[in-house]
Design a protein around this motif. Structure first.
Motif, PDB file in Angstrom:
ATOM      1  N   ASP A 118      -5.602   7.219 -11.414  1.00  0.00           N
ATOM      2  CA  ASP A 118      -6.235   8.352 -11.301  1.00  0.00           C
ATOM      3  C   ASP A 118      -5.421   9.111 -10.250  1.00  0.00           C
ATOM      4  O   ASP A 118      -5.280  10.366 -10.176  1.00  0.00           O
ATOM      5  CB  ASP A 118      -7.830   8.296 -10.905  1.00  0.00           C
ATOM      6  N   THR A 119      -5.105   8.573  -9.066  1.00  0.00           N
ATOM      7  CA  THR A 119      -4.593   9.241  -7.904  1.00  0.00           C
ATOM      8  C   THR A 119      -3.437   8.352  -7.453  1.00  0.00           C
ATOM      9  O   THR A 119      -3.750   7.002  -7.078  1.00  0.00           O
ATOM     10  CB  THR A 119      -5.419   9.660  -6.864  1.00  0.00           C
ATOM     11  N   GLU A 120      -1.995   8.498  -7.527  1.00  0.00           N
ATOM     12  CA  GLU A 120      -1.063   7.849  -6.987  1.00  0.00           C
ATOM     13  C   GLU A 120      -1.373   7.426  -5.395  1.00  0.00           C
ATOM     14  O   GLU A 120      -1.913   8.390  -4.774  1.00  0.00           O
ATOM     15  CB  GLU A 120       0.261   8.429  -7.404  1.00  0.00           C
ATOM     16  N   GLY A 121      -0.639   6.513  -4.868  1.00  0.00           N
ATOM     17  CA  GLY A 121      -0.551   6.224  -3.495  1.00  0.00           C
ATOM     18  C   GLY A 121      -0.286   5.115  -3.136  1.00  0.00           C
ATOM     19  O   GLY A 121      -0.024   4.030  -4.022  1.00  0.00           O
ATOM     20  N   THR A 122      -0.397   4.615  -1.858  1.00  0.00           N
ATOM     21  CA  THR A 122      -0.172   3.401  -1.447  1.00  0.00           C
ATOM     22  C   THR A 122      -1.182   3.126  -0.277  1.00  0.00           C
ATOM     23  O   THR A 122      -1.892   3.730   0.419  1.00  0.00           O
ATOM     24  CB  THR A 122       1.125   3.281  -0.613  1.00  0.00           C
ATOM     25  N   ALA A 123      -1.507   1.668  -0.169  1.00  0.00           N
ATOM     26  CA  ALA A 123      -2.764   0.906   0.923  1.00  0.00           C
ATOM     27  C   ALA A 123      -2.066  -0.245   1.027  1.00  0.00           C
ATOM     28  O   ALA A 123      -1.592  -1.153   0.541  1.00  0.00           O
ATOM     29  CB  ALA A 123      -4.062   1.013   0.117  1.00  0.00           C
ATOM     30  N   LEU A 124      -2.747  -0.660   2.217  1.00  0.00           N
ATOM     31  CA  LEU A 124      -2.591  -2.224   2.682  1.00  0.00           C
ATOM     32  C   LEU A 124      -4.028  -2.665   2.466  1.00  0.00           C
ATOM     33  O   LEU A 124      -5.176  -2.349   2.875  1.00  0.00           O
ATOM     34  CB  LEU A 124      -2.390  -2.022   4.163  1.00  0.00           C
ATOM     35  N   LEU A 125      -4.035  -3.831   1.668  1.00  0.00           N
ATOM     36  CA  LEU A 125      -5.345  -4.598   1.547  1.00  0.00           C
ATOM     37  C   LEU A 125      -5.279  -5.981   2.193  1.00  0.00           C
ATOM     38  O   LEU A 125      -4.411  -6.775   2.180  1.00  0.00           O
ATOM     39  CB  LEU A 125      -5.595  -5.028   0.004  1.00  0.00           C
ATOM     40  N   PRO A 126      -6.254  -6.101   3.153  1.00  0.00           N
ATOM     41  CA  PRO A 126      -6.256  -7.255   4.052  1.00  0.00           C
ATOM     42  C   PRO A 126      -6.481  -8.694   3.414  1.00  0.00           C
ATOM     43  O   PRO A 126      -7.293  -8.567   2.403  1.00  0.00           O
ATOM     44  CB  PRO A 126      -7.458  -7.075   4.928  1.00  0.00           C
ATOM     45  N   VAL A 127      -5.667  -9.422   3.420  1.00  0.00           N
ATOM     46  CA  VAL A 127      -5.523 -10.654   2.480  1.00  0.00           C
ATOM     47  C   VAL A 127      -6.854 -11.363   2.417  1.00  0.00           C
ATOM     48  O   VAL A 127      -7.488 -11.477   1.222  1.00  0.00           O
ATOM     49  CB  VAL A 127      -4.526 -11.603   2.978  1.00  0.00           C
ATOM     50  N   GLN A 128      -7.567 -11.608   3.537  1.00  0.00           N
ATOM     51  CA  GLN A 128      -8.624 -12.763   3.585  1.00  0.00           C
ATOM     52  C   GLN A 128      -9.715 -12.080   2.898  1.00  0.00           C
ATOM     53  O   GLN A 128     -10.367 -12.522   2.062  1.00  0.00           O
ATOM     54  CB  GLN A 128      -8.903 -13.185   5.041  1.00  0.00           C
ATOM     55  N   ARG A 129     -10.201 -10.741   3.351  1.00  0.00           N
ATOM     56  CA  ARG A 129     -11.283 -10.150   2.679  1.00  0.00           C
ATOM     57  C   ARG A 129     -11.245  -9.778   1.539  1.00  0.00           C
ATOM     58  O   ARG A 129     -12.247  -9.869   0.516  1.00  0.00           O
ATOM     59  CB  ARG A 129     -11.788  -9.264   3.878  1.00  0.00           C
ATOM     60  N   THR A 130     -10.046  -9.179   1.095  1.00  0.00           N
ATOM     61  CA  THR A 130      -9.853  -8.706  -0.140  1.00  0.00           C
ATOM     62  C   THR A 130      -9.731  -9.757  -1.238  1.00  0.00           C
ATOM     63  O   THR A 130     -10.492  -9.653  -2.422  1.00  0.00           O
ATOM     64  CB  THR A 130      -8.421  -7.804  -0.414  1.00  0.00           C
ATOM     65  N   GLY A 131      -9.096 -10.916  -1.003  1.00  0.00           N
ATOM     66  CA  GLY A 131      -9.135 -11.945  -1.860  1.00  0.00           C
ATOM     67  C   GLY A 131     -10.551 -12.372  -2.112  1.00  0.00           C
ATOM     68  O   GLY A 131     -11.015 -12.909  -3.094  1.00  0.00           O
TER      69      GLY A 131
END
Length: 372
Positions: free
Chosen positions: A64-77
């Motif tokens: 829907d909207t382009e962009g960039t983010a950082l996803l923390p490995v432990q909790r996102t996984g």
């Protein structure tokens, strides 16, 4: 950024990328996977600054909207694994990251994606193109023989030799050696530099995971101190192991009087597992006696007892007994199909055993000295 994606697809891609993110690092930013939404695809990037991956996801993606983010490995996984939602929406704003499904909502803190290290893209004009199936088999049959804990650091990786149409992979820990030959198509005159293209086993494990059976070919490029791999959906970069590899060709026995015996993997592996029941970490040797149409496997440990297993073979020559570490032979059997056959070449109790197949695979096991 705002995206919606099939949870299973995104979870699998995230797990692959996250597998190289360090669990502990003085640079906390490396404990994230960078996700970039642009056009019609997501690109997941991760690195520990030695090995890196760029992984494209196009299936089931809505941007829907382009962009960039950082996803923390432990909790996102953990969110991806535990969620039962069919689709996942990820949205970022100044307050952080929102991950939601039809029955779940999470908010995580966000870091500045501009601070994440650049993960290399595949922009090489010189490379070798190989069959994906062949390349995966070459890595699988050699990586197990490396020694990542050795003080001889060069042994902690797989040597790749690529010249003209020849591709060779070699792994050794100094006590056994695995080598597999294959073919590839050079592009732009690509070739490796002698004995220095040593790929760390950690990178090998990632490459094996990233290679899909759906892909016909893979591109491999060695440039300077780096190796780059490109598949239709991923680019993997790795620093090469420093040092010079031993001259593995001198290790492969060249003998005129050796005995060659045809052996089927499955029955040998079954007999080996039985013989190894009475071995332990200090007594790993199994005696292999070839005589009178029989291969006799014998092991003995003072506290555990004795074993004697017989296997019929096509050999009626003079008796030859060779003592080998049962683990090394088991490792060979594990990467082979149980119904496949190989040639076991032996000469004496003091000479190494050479196991070879008709598809370019050779495996050398050094003999053990054992007191009775």
């Amino acid at each position: 950024m705002k995206i919606t994606c099939q949870r299973d697809t995104l979870a699998n891609a995230f797990a692959l990328a996250a597998s190289i993110a360090p669990t502990r690092s003085p640079k906390e930013i490396l404990q994230n996977v960078k996700i970039t939404a642009a056009g019609s695809k997501l690109t997941l990037s991760a690195t520990d600054q030695e090995v890196g991956i760029r992984l494209d996801v196009t299936e089931g993606v809505e941007i829907d909207t382009e962009g960039t983010a950082l996803l923390p490995v432990q909790r996102t996984g953990a969110i991806f694994r535990e969620s039962s939602d069919e689709k996942i929406t990820i949205e970022t704003d100044e307050s952080g990251i929102r991950i939601s499904g039809s029955r779940s909502k999470f908010r995580l803190p966000g870091s500045n994606p501009d601070e994440f290290p650049t993960v290399r893209e595949f922009d090489q004009e010189k490379y070798h193109q190989l069959s994906t199936r062949q390349f995966r088999e070459m890595l699988r049959r050699t990586a197990f023989a490396t020694d990542s804990e050795s003080s001889r650091y060069a042994l902690g990786g797989v040597l790749l030799e690529m010249e003209e149409n020849s591709v060779i992979a070699v792994g050794t820990d100094g006590r056994r050696l695995a080598r597999m030959e294959g073919t590839g198509e050079p592009v732009g005159g690509h070739q490796t530099n002698g004995m220095t293209t040593i790929v760390p086993t950690r990178a090998i494990a990632l490459i094996e995971k990233a290679l899909s059976e759906k892909d016909d070919s893979v591109e491999v490029s060695s440039q300077g101190n780096d190796l780059l791999i490109r598949t239709p959906r991923a680019v993997i970069s790795s620093r090469l192991v420093e040092g010079r590899y031993p001259n593995w060709r001198q290790v492969l026995p060249q003998r005129e009087n050796a005995v060659q015996i045809d052996v089927t993997v499955g029955p040998l592996f079954a007999a080996l597992r039985q013989a190894a029941i009475v071995t332990d970490i200090d007594s790993r040797g199994v005696d292999f006696t070839f005589a009178d149409g029989t291969l006799k496997l014998e092991a003995s440990t003072a506290d555990l007892g004795e074993s004697q297993i017989e296997l019929p073979i096509a050999y009626d020559g003079e008796s030859i007994t060779l003592t080998m570490d049962h683990r090394y032979l088991a490792d060979f059997c594990k990467v082979m199909d149980g119904e496949s056959t190989f040639v076991m070449e032996i000469e004496s109790s003091k000479s190494p055993a050479l196991l070879s197949t008709d598809d370019g695979y050779a495996y050398v096991i050094m003999p053990m000295a054992r007191d009775r």
